[in-house]
Design a protein around this motif. Structure first.
Motif, PDB file in Angstrom:
ATOM      1  N   TYR A  13      90.172  73.056   2.114  1.00  0.00           N
ATOM      2  CA  TYR A  13      88.716  73.218   2.090  1.00  0.00           C
ATOM      3  C   TYR A  13      88.445  74.160   0.937  1.00  0.00           C
ATOM      4  CZ  TYR A  13      88.764  71.620   6.976  1.00  0.00           C
ATOM      5  OH  TYR A  13      88.931  70.902   8.115  1.00  0.00           O
ATOM      6  N   VAL A  16      90.327  77.253   0.989  1.00  0.00           N
ATOM      7  CA  VAL A  16      91.258  77.466   2.122  1.00  0.00           C
ATOM      8  C   VAL A  16      92.314  76.363   2.115  1.00  0.00           C
ATOM      9  CG1 VAL A  16      91.454  77.751   4.639  1.00  0.00           C
ATOM     10  CG2 VAL A  16      89.300  78.332   3.473  1.00  0.00           C
ATOM     11  N   VAL A  18      95.097  74.163   3.624  1.00  0.00           N
ATOM     12  CA  VAL A  18      95.418  73.886   5.033  1.00  0.00           C
ATOM     13  C   VAL A  18      96.758  73.140   5.166  1.00  0.00           C
ATOM     14  CG1 VAL A  18      94.613  72.880   7.202  1.00  0.00           C
ATOM     15  CG2 VAL A  18      92.955  73.825   5.596  1.00  0.00           C
ATOM     16  N   GLU A  37      99.226  77.247  16.235  1.00  0.00           N
ATOM     17  CA  GLU A  37      98.287  78.332  16.517  1.00  0.00           C
ATOM     18  C   GLU A  37      96.881  77.959  16.054  1.00  0.00           C
ATOM     19  OE1 GLU A  37      99.969  81.816  14.753  1.00  0.00           O
ATOM     20  OE2 GLU A  37     101.646  81.801  16.171  1.00  0.00           O
ATOM     21  N   ASN A  38      95.885  78.713  16.527  1.00  0.00           N
ATOM     22  CA  ASN A  38      94.500  78.512  16.074  1.00  0.00           C
ATOM     23  C   ASN A  38      94.471  78.592  14.556  1.00  0.00           C
ATOM     24  OD1 ASN A  38      93.464  80.478  18.846  1.00  0.00           O
ATOM     25  ND2 ASN A  38      93.198  78.302  18.636  1.00  0.00           N
ATOM     26  N   GLY A  39      93.771  77.643  13.953  1.00  0.00           N
ATOM     27  CA  GLY A  39      93.619  77.679  12.501  1.00  0.00           C
ATOM     28  C   GLY A  39      94.812  77.138  11.728  1.00  0.00           C
ATOM     29  N   SER A  40      95.801  76.554  12.425  1.00  0.00           N
ATOM     30  CA  SER A  40      96.998  76.069  11.716  1.00  0.00           C
ATOM     31  C   SER A  40      96.768  74.692  11.087  1.00  0.00           C
ATOM     32  CB  SER A  40      98.209  76.053  12.651  1.00  0.00           C
ATOM     33  OG  SER A  40      97.940  75.244  13.773  1.00  0.00           O
ATOM     34  N   GLY A  41      95.638  74.050  11.397  1.00  0.00           N
ATOM     35  CA  GLY A  41      95.315  72.800  10.693  1.00  0.00           C
ATOM     36  C   GLY A  41      95.398  71.536  11.542  1.00  0.00           C
ATOM     37  N   LYS A  42      95.483  71.687  12.865  1.00  0.00           N
ATOM     38  CA  LYS A  42      95.641  70.502  13.728  1.00  0.00           C
ATOM     39  C   LYS A  42      94.414  69.583  13.674  1.00  0.00           C
ATOM     40  CE  LYS A  42      96.159  73.124  17.333  1.00  0.00           C
ATOM     41  NZ  LYS A  42      95.899  74.422  16.679  1.00  0.00           N
ATOM     42  N   SER A  43      93.217  70.183  13.841  1.00  0.00           N
ATOM     43  CA  SER A  43      92.003  69.345  13.820  1.00  0.00           C
ATOM     44  C   SER A  43      91.795  68.747  12.438  1.00  0.00           C
ATOM     45  CB  SER A  43      90.769  70.166  14.202  1.00  0.00           C
ATOM     46  OG  SER A  43      90.899  70.605  15.522  1.00  0.00           O
ATOM     47  N   THR A  44      92.093  69.524  11.420  1.00  0.00           N
ATOM     48  CA  THR A  44      91.970  69.003  10.049  1.00  0.00           C
ATOM     49  C   THR A  44      92.887  67.794   9.873  1.00  0.00           C
ATOM     50  OG1 THR A  44      91.490  71.227   9.261  1.00  0.00           O
ATOM     51  CG2 THR A  44      92.231  69.639   7.614  1.00  0.00           C
ATOM     52  N   GLN A  81      87.534  66.580  20.383  1.00  0.00           N
ATOM     53  CA  GLN A  81      87.508  67.864  21.093  1.00  0.00           C
ATOM     54  C   GLN A  81      86.083  68.153  21.565  1.00  0.00           C
ATOM     55  OE1 GLN A  81      88.715  70.982  18.448  1.00  0.00           O
ATOM     56  NE2 GLN A  81      89.597  72.191  20.072  1.00  0.00           N
ATOM     57  N   HIS A 197      96.873  72.606  23.128  1.00  0.00           N
ATOM     58  CA  HIS A 197      97.016  74.067  23.065  1.00  0.00           C
ATOM     59  C   HIS A 197      97.838  74.577  24.227  1.00  0.00           C
ATOM     60  CE1 HIS A 197      94.519  75.530  19.917  1.00  0.00           C
ATOM     61  NE2 HIS A 197      93.492  74.810  20.303  1.00  0.00           N
TER      62      HIS A 197
HETATM   63  N1  LIG Z   1      84.704  72.993   7.381  1.00  0.00           N
HETATM   64  C1  LIG Z   1      85.534  73.963   7.022  1.00  0.00           C
HETATM   65  N2  LIG Z   1      85.336  74.670   5.883  1.00  0.00           N
HETATM   66  C2  LIG Z   1      86.173  75.644   5.493  1.00  0.00           C
HETATM   67  N3  LIG Z   1      87.288  75.985   6.181  1.00  0.00           N
HETATM   68  C3  LIG Z   1      87.549  75.312   7.314  1.00  0.00           C
HETATM   69  C4  LIG Z   1      86.691  74.281   7.798  1.00  0.00           C
HETATM   70  N4  LIG Z   1      87.210  73.781   8.961  1.00  0.00           N
HETATM   71  C5  LIG Z   1      88.337  74.485   9.187  1.00  0.00           C
HETATM   72  N5  LIG Z   1      88.548  75.398   8.208  1.00  0.00           N
HETATM   73  C6  LIG Z   1      89.690  76.312   8.102  1.00  0.00           C
HETATM   74  O1  LIG Z   1      90.862  75.512   7.967  1.00  0.00           O
HETATM   75  C7  LIG Z   1      91.936  76.053   8.709  1.00  0.00           C
HETATM   76  C8  LIG Z   1      92.440  74.998   9.714  1.00  0.00           C
HETATM   77  O2  LIG Z   1      91.432  74.769  10.689  1.00  0.00           O
HETATM   78  P1  LIG Z   1      91.616  73.700  11.861  1.00  0.00           P
HETATM   79  O3  LIG Z   1      90.321  73.625  12.600  1.00  0.00           O
HETATM   80  O4  LIG Z   1      92.168  72.443  11.311  1.00  0.00           O
HETATM   81  O5  LIG Z   1      92.735  74.406  12.744  1.00  0.00           O
HETATM   82  P2  LIG Z   1      93.214  74.084  14.245  1.00  0.00           P
HETATM   83  O6  LIG Z   1      94.703  74.194  14.219  1.00  0.00           O
HETATM   84  O7  LIG Z   1      92.649  72.794  14.696  1.00  0.00           O
HETATM   85  O8  LIG Z   1      92.566  75.292  15.040  1.00  0.00           O
HETATM   86  P3  LIG Z   1      92.173  75.442  16.600  1.00  0.00           P
HETATM   87  O9  LIG Z   1      93.466  75.524  17.331  1.00  0.00           O
HETATM   88  O10 LIG Z   1      91.432  76.728  16.623  1.00  0.00           O
HETATM   89  O11 LIG Z   1      91.329  74.253  16.989  1.00  0.00           O
HETATM   90  C9  LIG Z   1      91.405  77.330   9.342  1.00  0.00           C
HETATM   91  O12 LIG Z   1      91.765  78.404   8.502  1.00  0.00           O
HETATM   92  C10 LIG Z   1      89.903  77.147   9.348  1.00  0.00           C
HETATM   93  O13 LIG Z   1      89.239  78.377   9.262  1.00  0.00           O
END
Ligand SMILES: Nc1ncnc2c1ncn2[C@@H]1O[C@H](COP(=O)(O)OP(=O)(O)OP(=O)(O)O)[C@@H](O)[C@H]1O
Length: 220
Positions: A13, A16, A18, A37-44, A81, A197
């Motif tokens: 992003y 950032v 990912v 972990e939270n923010g590790s990029g799973k949803s991305t 989600q 999670h």
């Molecule tokens: N739209 C966005 N713009 C900028 N940064 C983003 C955006 N969406 C996510 N991020 C960042 O990208 C990284 C990965 O986020 P992502 O949501 O993929 O993680 P996750 O593993 O799914 O987290 P969680 O377990 O909290 O759902 C994080 O650092 C987040 O802050």
């Protein structure tokens, strides 16, 4: 057959980073759990698979076709989600939500209405939600809504099911029954990729475990 093939994907992003140089394959019949972990990029990662996001580098194939050409003919079910509105007055009923999970065009549904009604009831009863057919979705608890969303994803008989944290808001009994449904469907040939999670204990049917960490997705 490879249901999913990820070739050298990188994604960031704005500023950032990912994912970096990710290469992975999901074979037909696999049941994969992705943790991290939270923010590790799973949803991305899931958003890239669904083309909600486009990678800056690399390519993704599903059903052996590059997804940049769209998903035509690919039977993919998706449970996002926290997918349902928290608004209790959200007007759709469970039945209406279920109808949107069927692939066939609306005109066919009119003609074969009874057939579709049966499919909808079967999918809901698999998730023990058939008695809520006419309820408004906003009136159900978070866990019940998630069960409806899973039934919705399954009613169209997908060959690949992608779930983003489907157990949010579910109690342990619901989680157990969700896991049993997924395992049974997987034994019948459904390929599954699920982000989770929580504890991995209930997922006795999964055969592969991935972990997202520091831009990579590592097979454990
Ligand atoms: N739209 C966005 N713009 C900028 N940064 C983003 C955006 N969406 C996510 N991020 C960042 O990208 C990284 C990965 O986020 P992502 O949501 O993929 O993680 P996750 O593993 O799914 O987290 P969680 O377990 O909290 O759902 C994080 O650092 C987040 O802050």
């Amino acid at each position: 057959m490879n249901m999913v093939e990820i070739n050298d994907i990188s994604f960031h992003y704005a500023d950032v980073p990912v994912l970096e140089d990710v290469n992975l394959k999901i074979r037909q019949g696999d049941y994969v759990i992705l943790t991290g972990e939270n923010g590790s990029g799973k949803s991305t990662f899931l958003k890239l698979l669904l083309r909600e996001l486009i990678p800056q580098q690399g390519s993704i194939k599903m059903f052996e076709k590059d997804i940049s050409g769209g998903f035509k003919g690919m039977k993919i079910g998706y449970v996002p989600q926290n997918s349902i509105s928290k608004n209790q007055n959200f007007p759709a009923t469970v039945e209406e939500i279920m109808r949107t999970g069927l692939y066939e065009p609306i005109w066919k549904r009119g003609i074969f209405g009874k057939k579709y009604q049966k499919k909808i009831l079967e999918a809901l009863s698999e998730m023990e939600m058939d008695s809520f057919l006419t309820s408004r979705i906003g009136e159900l608890s978070g866990g019940q809504q998630q069960r409806v969303m899973l039934a919705r994803a399954l009613v169209g008989k997908p060959e690949l099911l992608i779930l983003d944290e489907p157990t949010t808001g579910m109690d342990s009994v619901s989680i157990q029954s969700l896991c049993e449904v997924l395992q049974k469907r997987n034994e019948k040939g459904l390929t599954i990729l699920m982000v989770s999670h929580g504890s991995l204990k209930p997922y006795t049917g999964a055969n592969r475990f991935w972990n997202a960490q520091e831009g990579r997705i590592i097979e454990e």
